[in-house]
Design a protein around this motif. Structure first.
Motif, PDB file in Angstrom:
ATOM      1  N   VAL A 485      12.991 -52.306 -33.591  1.00  0.00           N
ATOM      2  CA  VAL A 485      14.304 -52.939 -33.547  1.00  0.00           C
ATOM      3  C   VAL A 485      14.982 -52.679 -34.887  1.00  0.00           C
ATOM      4  CG1 VAL A 485      15.567 -55.092 -33.257  1.00  0.00           C
ATOM      5  CG2 VAL A 485      13.486 -54.676 -31.935  1.00  0.00           C
ATOM      6  N   PRO A 512      -2.405 -51.770 -29.599  1.00  0.00           N
ATOM      7  CA  PRO A 512      -2.446 -53.016 -28.823  1.00  0.00           C
ATOM      8  C   PRO A 512      -1.977 -54.204 -29.674  1.00  0.00           C
ATOM      9  CG  PRO A 512      -4.487 -51.769 -28.545  1.00  0.00           C
ATOM     10  CD  PRO A 512      -3.695 -51.072 -29.593  1.00  0.00           C
ATOM     11  N   PRO A 537      -3.047 -47.324 -22.888  1.00  0.00           N
ATOM     12  CA  PRO A 537      -4.466 -47.322 -23.273  1.00  0.00           C
ATOM     13  C   PRO A 537      -4.907 -46.002 -23.914  1.00  0.00           C
ATOM     14  CG  PRO A 537      -4.195 -47.301 -20.884  1.00  0.00           C
ATOM     15  CD  PRO A 537      -2.851 -47.570 -21.463  1.00  0.00           C
ATOM     16  N   TYR A 538      -4.224 -44.879 -23.561  1.00  0.00           N
ATOM     17  CA  TYR A 538      -4.629 -43.593 -24.138  1.00  0.00           C
ATOM     18  C   TYR A 538      -3.718 -43.171 -25.289  1.00  0.00           C
ATOM     19  CZ  TYR A 538      -7.817 -43.226 -20.234  1.00  0.00           C
ATOM     20  OH  TYR A 538      -8.831 -43.464 -19.338  1.00  0.00           O
ATOM     21  N   ARG A 539      -2.922 -44.124 -25.833  1.00  0.00           N
ATOM     22  CA  ARG A 539      -2.043 -43.857 -26.980  1.00  0.00           C
ATOM     23  C   ARG A 539      -1.052 -42.742 -26.717  1.00  0.00           C
ATOM     24  NH1 ARG A 539      -6.733 -44.094 -27.662  1.00  0.00           N
ATOM     25  NH2 ARG A 539      -7.021 -41.857 -27.969  1.00  0.00           N
ATOM     26  N   GLU A 568      18.342 -41.300 -31.412  1.00  0.00           N
ATOM     27  CA  GLU A 568      17.631 -40.228 -32.134  1.00  0.00           C
ATOM     28  C   GLU A 568      18.082 -40.183 -33.591  1.00  0.00           C
ATOM     29  OE1 GLU A 568      16.646 -35.491 -31.541  1.00  0.00           O
ATOM     30  OE2 GLU A 568      18.145 -36.454 -30.291  1.00  0.00           O
ATOM     31  N   LEU A 579       9.043 -36.057 -41.361  1.00  0.00           N
ATOM     32  CA  LEU A 579       8.614 -37.400 -41.726  1.00  0.00           C
ATOM     33  C   LEU A 579       8.856 -38.429 -40.628  1.00  0.00           C
ATOM     34  CD1 LEU A 579       9.760 -37.521 -45.430  1.00  0.00           C
ATOM     35  CD2 LEU A 579       7.566 -36.841 -44.491  1.00  0.00           C
ATOM     36  N   HIS A 580       9.523 -38.001 -39.531  1.00  0.00           N
ATOM     37  CA  HIS A 580       9.756 -38.953 -38.454  1.00  0.00           C
ATOM     38  C   HIS A 580       9.050 -38.458 -37.209  1.00  0.00           C
ATOM     39  CE1 HIS A 580      12.575 -41.156 -40.901  1.00  0.00           C
ATOM     40  NE2 HIS A 580      12.951 -39.980 -41.357  1.00  0.00           N
ATOM     41  N   ASN A 581       8.439 -39.381 -36.490  1.00  0.00           N
ATOM     42  CA  ASN A 581       7.757 -38.987 -35.265  1.00  0.00           C
ATOM     43  C   ASN A 581       8.741 -38.264 -34.376  1.00  0.00           C
ATOM     44  OD1 ASN A 581       5.062 -39.858 -35.346  1.00  0.00           O
ATOM     45  ND2 ASN A 581       5.809 -41.959 -35.377  1.00  0.00           N
ATOM     46  N   GLN A 582       8.330 -37.131 -33.875  1.00  0.00           N
ATOM     47  CA  GLN A 582       9.252 -36.351 -33.053  1.00  0.00           C
ATOM     48  C   GLN A 582       9.234 -36.868 -31.617  1.00  0.00           C
ATOM     49  OE1 GLN A 582      11.249 -34.621 -34.767  1.00  0.00           O
ATOM     50  NE2 GLN A 582      10.035 -35.226 -36.527  1.00  0.00           N
ATOM     51  N   LYS A 588      12.258 -35.634 -24.546  1.00  0.00           N
ATOM     52  CA  LYS A 588      13.248 -34.756 -23.920  1.00  0.00           C
ATOM     53  C   LYS A 588      12.579 -33.571 -23.256  1.00  0.00           C
ATOM     54  CE  LYS A 588      16.244 -34.722 -27.424  1.00  0.00           C
ATOM     55  NZ  LYS A 588      17.356 -34.216 -28.247  1.00  0.00           N
ATOM     56  N   LEU A 592      12.711 -32.746 -19.326  1.00  0.00           N
ATOM     57  CA  LEU A 592      13.360 -31.539 -18.820  1.00  0.00           C
ATOM     58  C   LEU A 592      12.397 -30.709 -17.973  1.00  0.00           C
ATOM     59  CD1 LEU A 592      15.605 -30.200 -21.710  1.00  0.00           C
ATOM     60  CD2 LEU A 592      16.312 -31.074 -19.509  1.00  0.00           C
ATOM     61  N   TYR A 593      11.096 -30.709 -18.362  1.00  0.00           N
ATOM     62  CA  TYR A 593      10.177 -29.816 -17.663  1.00  0.00           C
ATOM     63  C   TYR A 593       9.393 -30.491 -16.549  1.00  0.00           C
ATOM     64  CZ  TYR A 593      11.737 -26.182 -20.567  1.00  0.00           C
ATOM     65  OH  TYR A 593      12.549 -25.256 -21.138  1.00  0.00           O
ATOM     66  N   ARG A 595       9.207 -31.437 -13.028  1.00  0.00           N
ATOM     67  CA  ARG A 595       9.947 -31.064 -11.824  1.00  0.00           C
ATOM     68  C   ARG A 595      10.074 -32.266 -10.889  1.00  0.00           C
ATOM     69  NH1 ARG A 595       7.787 -25.181 -10.962  1.00  0.00           N
ATOM     70  NH2 ARG A 595       7.920 -24.585 -13.136  1.00  0.00           N
TER      71      ARG A 595
END
Lengths: 613, 613
Positions: A485, A512, A537-539, A568, A579-582, A588, A592-593, A595
């Protein structure tokens, strides 16, 4: 900043209206298109000598007849291309002729053959030029790959700057080569008349092989490499000043006459002056030695040979991008190759050729001898297809003297076809087997690309208003994935309020328990917008979010897909990017990929937040 | 598909709740964290021998005293780290200790020193392992870079699969090394008792240098490389099974005892059995020869030495990612390094280390000797900072026997500091000068990254509702750039109608005259939406469009920025990507990176059209 650097190297962009002026006069066009053809005279002589000397003086006595025969063939091929230029004034050479007269597949095979040959010409000319330079300065041998690549970069930049400038730069080596060689031939003729002919029998090494018709045929075939490059002008007609076809045709005739004079003159003088090279000397160097002795003129001849070999690579750069642009316009190569760059040249084609030539130089370790066997097969395949195509052209158009013209082209096609087979077979195990495979793969690629473009055009065709839906869709449901936030999401929330009908924020709980704090902060700021906290659960960030989107669509079942609104960050400096999580980028890409059964894709709204620091 | 391949190599993702189970018992932890420390015994012996042998038998007589002194130092350092583990049970080693007790800058310097040392350990261990292998099979010398890189890939994959498995894999070489060496020392002791000591004076080569205190000091300093790797456990505490600190402390004691036994045992036996190696033989190989003769046990010792060197690289892989994660959590490295990957390991840290180690191997041509001088300076700097930090810690906490503890740590810090200076100075010109520069650059980088994250946090902080705008913005003006009139833009136009208040389509005319056809087709389909055709004299797509957007915002002057709606093709196959102009991508990049005076960015809406074929 990158864009400034680029324009510093290649010059400022030129407006499209300059296009008509960016043309070559005949002097410059000869310089731009002839180096490949003229420089191949140099190694053709060498090949003929090496083929015949094994049969001693009896063998070498065939030099002059073979020289005359190849010159005859040169006249036939030049005549054919002269006709082609007038028949097809928009350029395209073998590809256009073969495609229009023989069909698409032969046209594409010719185009593939030319493509292979242009790449090899660029690589071979550069490595041969470096080898010539390194013969003079042996310390440079260790750097032959690096030197060839440096030359490649220089030639690429010259071509990216634009063709008129490249014509100007090329003029110096081409005309000094022509001057030096014509002077040598003239003085040689005078010496021949004054001193009388020499006697080969007294100087030639003893025969180690008997003189067979096959040996003569092989010498003829290898000497035919003299003709590679003659097709260059027919592909490059649009680079000439108007009237393009007329100027191109005249330039072709001048080039063919010069090629013939250089070739017949040098091979004749070699035989009649009974020139035999020392060990580790080329036959042309021996001839220049014989005529000029150790005078500065000898070094002028050698230097201009080096330079013309170096710039011969430029012929490929003048021609391949044009061929690629024609193929791209016809839908056989990516559209990007058809677009003119900042300097009104086909920048993408130039860069593609530079890449392929650089790869060949690296793969073959800058070794000309390893590359040579691959060479010429492609050129003769293109000649053959083009001339067979011209036979068909005369049959169809039936103009004046059409039978004579068809006969000349048919003869030319037959001889170049036979030459191609002889060259291909005799060099097959030395590497020539790669060429048919490469041509087949390229041809297949051209057709796959054309099929794709045709499919897309059909899929997208929109011919009448009846194809359009009549109703306007309702305001969209919006999902906003948030990473926390903070101020970066304020714009997104406001924009969502402006356009959406139902807004949901989503937080994926990678650690968690981290969702609780977010939830209470969110509730304090935007109590009217629900926040969903998704466990992971799988991060994985993407997986739970995609599942949530599918689920919410299923629940609403209103025929709509929820729109994803992505807040963004736009970093202030390039290195801040790392330095920022992509996560926005990841999401995106995944969206986009992924189907959809219905073939309709989810809309993505980017709401950027520009970081100031 | 790529994601499937990835999971095939590293295994299926593990849920976060498995985290507590993915811990190492002491047996496996010793195998995972000790190879660096244990294997450094091997080359420390060699360094001491080489330093002393120049002073003949008088010099070699100092081996045992130096061995005892280093073992004493080892006890001091191990004691310090044992205290550290209990004082700082969440791990971090030198970084945590130095940061908490000496301040942020010393902490970061320690972290930088450890980072340099981990990278070098990975590279040096792999090249040394390959060199040992290649000594046995000389044909492999030519492929030493390739072999080192293959080993690196194997170790990287093992670590990406997860630490428990890596502890299991590492157990075999570590325990066979321990078994072989302890057996050798035991039998050696029996032989020493049975046969009596040898006489160095009768076998040692003649002295070429006189025995000075400086020479002894230098031998001591080079022998101190035996201690590199001892800090590994203190950084890796969270990988132990609970109770973590207790298990880690016990493992450290076991490791230190084993190190001491191996070191004192081997160096003592070497001196008292009067072992002198042949030319081109290591001192350890000579010792094994002396004790085992040419029996299979000799080869077992050599083979296990090779293997432990190869897996010593793994210590860095066990530790660097954890250190990087701690630094990332503190904001000194990119956040991505703090996130657990699919297999509950710090995948990004593992891949970063693999990249750096691979680069070092390539840059130094796989040559251990070129890398060695850079080694150990970083480790001793970290030791020193950590021990000075512990002195401060005892002063602050003033527990039982604090003066004694502080004295021990102070002594250790003084000796490791002196060692660092001696090692650094004596190897300065051989390459050690790189290390302080690298440490300074890393420290500077850590601080720049922290500053950036702090700036962003301040900029984004959103503490109360008063920060939020109260009014909902109006429906946006929308600009749709089109590349043609086709089905791909139908969805975009409909979506624009659903959310926008004023819609404009824009066509950039790259080829003069191409706009007319588009205009008439458009008017037939969407007569109510205006289409603007923009001329582009320099054939740029992005330039005219950005200018148009700025201009339309200026004309409307409503405090809003027009929203860009991009109809975008999503190709059916990956290679189709290259067949469509990447104009959507180009536009998005240009829009995102164009800074606005107001710091507010234009919203971009992607309306994808999925091509079916």
């Amino acid at each position: 900043m990158l864009s400034h650097l680029w324009h510093l190297i290649i010059g400022s962009p030129l407006p499209t209206q300059n296009l008509a002026h960016e043309r070559l006069d005949k002097i410059r066009a000869l310089a731009a298109f002839s180096p490949d053809a003229l420089s191949s005279v140099a190694y053709a002589n060498q090949e003929i000598y090496l083929s015949l000397v094994v049969a001693g003086s009896a063998g070498l006595a065939f030099s002059w007849p073979i020289g005359l025969a190849i010159t005859g063939l040169l006249i036939i091929v030049a005549t054919s291309y002269y006709q082609t230029i007038h028949g097809y004034p928009s350029g395209g050479g073998a590809y256009i002729v073969a495609r229009e007269n023989l069909g698409t597949l032969p046209g594409l095979i010719a185009a593939a053959a030319l493509t292979v040959d242009y790449s090899l010409t660029a690589a071979v000319s550069l490595t041969a030029g470096v080898a010539a330079l390194a013969s003079a300065f042996p310390a440079l041998w260790a750097y032959k790959v690096e030197l060839a690549l440096i030359l490649l970069v220089i030639i690429t930049v010259i071509n990216l700057r634009g063709i008129q400038e490249s014509g100007t730069v090329m003029a110096v080596p081409v005309y000094s080569f022509l001057g030096a060689f014509l002077l040598m031939i003239g003085i040689g003729l005078v010496r021949l008349i004054v001193e009388g002919p020499g006697h080969l029998t007294s100087v030639a090494p003893p025969a180690v092989q008997s003189l067979t018709p096959l040996l003569v045929l092989h010498a003829f075939a290898t000497g035919c490499t003299a003709m590679t490059g003659i097709e260059a002008i027919s592909n490059g007609i649009p680079a000439f000043r108007p009237p393009e076809a007329r100027n191109a045709g005249q330039t072709l005739i001048i080039m063919a006459i010069l090629m013939g004079m250089l070739f017949v003159g040098s091979i004749g003088l070699t035989q009649f002056l009974a020139v035999i090279p020392r060990a580790e000397e080329t036959i042309l160097s021996a001839l220049a030695h014989r005529i000029f002795g150790e005078s500065p003129f000898y070094f002028l001849v050698q230097l201009s040979t080096l330079l013309i070999l170096a710039v011969a690579a430029n012929t490929s750069f003048a021609d391949f991008p044009r061929l690629a642009a024609i193929l791209a316009r016809d839908g056989f190569l990516p559209h990007q190759l058809a677009g003119l760059g900042d300097r009104l040249v086909y920048s993408n084609g130039i860069l593609t050729l530079a890449g392929v030539a650089g790869l060949l130089i690296l793969l073959f370790g800058g070794d000309t001898h390893a590359l040579i066997p691959l060479f010429a097969v492609g050129a003769f395949l293109a000649f053959t297809l083009s001339q067979i195509g011209m036979v068909n052209h005369w049959q169809r158009t039936r103009g004046k003297h059409w039978k004579m013209k068809a006969f000349l082209n048919g003869l030319g096609g037959l001889i170049t076809g036979a030459t191609m087979i002889i060259v291909g077979v005799s060099k097959f195990t030395e590497g020539a087997w790669v060429v048919p495979i490469a041509i087949a793969l390229l041809t297949f690629g051209f057709m796959r690309i054309r099929d794709h473009y045709r499919d897309v055009a059909q899929e997208l065709s929109l011919s009448n208003v009846a194809d359009l839906p009549t109703s306007i869709p309702p305001r969209p449901r919006i999902v906003i994935p948030i990473s926390g936030v903070h101020k970066g999401i304020v714009n997104a929330v406001n924009f969502a309020r402006a356009i959406g009908q139902e807004i949901t924020a989503v937080f994926v709980e990678l650690e968690p328990g981290s969702g609780e704090q977010i939830r209470s902060k969110w509730a304090g700021l935007w109590p009217d917008i629900p926040l969903v906290v998704l466990p992971s659960p799988y991060r994985s960030l993407v997986g739970p979010l995609l599942d949530f989107l599918d689920e919410t669509d299923r629940e609403h079942n209103d025929g709509q897909l929820a729109v994803v609104m992505l807040p963004e960050f736009v970093p202030a400096r390039w290195w801040h990017f790392f330095l920022h999580n992509q996560s926005a980028w990841l999401l995106k890409t995944a969206l986009l990929y992924r189907r959809r059964r219905m073939g309709f894709q989810r809309v993505i709204i980017d709401v950027p937040y520009h970081l100031r620091r």
